[in-house]
Write a protein that holds these residues in place. Structure first.
Motif, PDB file in Angstrom:
ATOM      1  N   ARG A  88       0.840  -1.192   0.000  1.00 42.01           N
ATOM      2  CA  ARG A  88       0.000   0.000   0.000  1.00 42.01           C
ATOM      3  C   ARG A  88       0.872   1.237   0.000  1.00 42.01           C
ATOM      4  NH1 ARG A  88      -4.539  -1.404   4.678  1.00 42.01           N
ATOM      5  NH2 ARG A  88      -5.154  -3.452   3.847  1.00 42.01           N
ATOM      6  N   GLN A 148      -3.392   3.244   0.292  1.00 40.31           N
ATOM      7  CA  GLN A 148      -4.178   2.600  -0.759  1.00 40.31           C
ATOM      8  C   GLN A 148      -3.391   1.471  -1.422  1.00 40.31           C
ATOM      9  OE1 GLN A 148      -7.396   3.401  -1.368  1.00 40.31           O
ATOM     10  NE2 GLN A 148      -7.202   4.866   0.325  1.00 40.31           N
ATOM     11  N   LEU A 153      -2.612   0.020  -7.571  1.00 39.02           N
ATOM     12  CA  LEU A 153      -3.499  -0.354  -8.667  1.00 39.02           C
ATOM     13  C   LEU A 153      -2.761  -1.209  -9.689  1.00 39.02           C
ATOM     14  CD1 LEU A 153      -5.405   3.022  -9.222  1.00 39.02           C
ATOM     15  CD2 LEU A 153      -6.175   0.997  -7.973  1.00 39.02           C
TER      16      LEU A 153
END
Length: 248
Positions: free
Chosen positions: A22, A26, A29
């Motif tokens: 992360r 987050q 992606l």
């Protein structure tokens, strides 16, 4: 008026269980290639600084020297685009940049359960929550035997540490009379080692002590099945004796 400098973006590596990277809280992606993930996991978990030559040999040892170095250059370039200055690489050496906000669950877990520390039940419980499953669960890299051997060694070390932490927590819960908490802790011990006969006995005793006699007897039957399936042995005398005491 000059704008305030941006805060460093935090890199978090969750390695106890299925691994996850992360950045800024987050998940990434775009995931790095498997060897890229393995490389940053290895550098972060070991806190080592390695030469490019050593890393190329470790992860691309099946290739000739020039091809291995080219693969390392490409992998480092991709990683630095994803994690920025959390990974430092100069012409000679590569390391994880712990001067930057880098958090690794393995370090947090191992430091909290260090045998040199005075352990308190709340702190032990919080650190054990980091142990979701075995180290780098379901993660492997083809053709990198040295990395795979290191992973196996770390899995065993951290598994032992988790089991010792659970034993410490269970002892404090029993001493405090928190028997229902002790039941949950003992079940976690058996999740780690289903064949742990002493843990089966403790669970039988705890269930009976909290008025769950039927569940205690059922636990004995589960213990017998697991010992036979996993080890090919019957329960020992102490376990049978406890069963007879609960039954009568």
């Amino acid at each position: 008026m000059q704008p305030a400098p941006a805060s460093p973006v935090r890199l978090e590596l969750f390695l106890l269980g299925r691994p996850e990277i992360r950045v800024g809280g987050q998940p990434l992606l775009v995931q790095p290639p498997v060897k890229g993930q393995a490389l940053i996991f290895y550098l972060a978990a070991t806190r080592r600084t390695l030469t490019r030559e050593a890393l190329a040999g470790l992860f691309w040892g099946e290739m000739d020297g020039e091809s291995a170095r080219a693969n390392l250059r490409l992998t480092l370039s991709r990683l630095q685009k994803l994690v920025g200055p959390c990974l430092l690489a100069d012409r000679r050496e590569v390391r994880c940049n712990f001067d930057w906000p880098v958090w690794v669950d393995v370090h947090e877990f191992a430091t909290a359960l260090s045998p040199r520390k005075t352990l308190h039940s709340d702190a032990v419980r919080a650190s054990l929550n980091l142990y979701r499953s075995e180290f780098l669960h379901d993660f492997s890299v083809d053709d990198v035997p040295e990395f795979e051997m290191w992973v196996l060694g770390e899995r065993e070390r951290l598994h032992r540490l988790a089991l010792e932490g659970l034993q410490t927590l269970l002892q404090s819960e029993i001493e405090a009379g928190a028997l229902f908490d002790g039941i949950n802790t003992t079940r976690r011990m058996l999740d780690l080692e289903p064949w742990h006969e002493e843990a089966h006995r403790l669970l039988m005793w705890l269930l009976n002590a909290t008025g769950q006699r039927s569940s205690a007897l059922t636990q004995y039957e589960a213990c017998c099945r697991i010992l036979e399936a996993e080890l090919g042995v019957p329960p020992d005398t102490e376990t049978v004796k406890l069963y007879e005491q609960i039954k009568s």
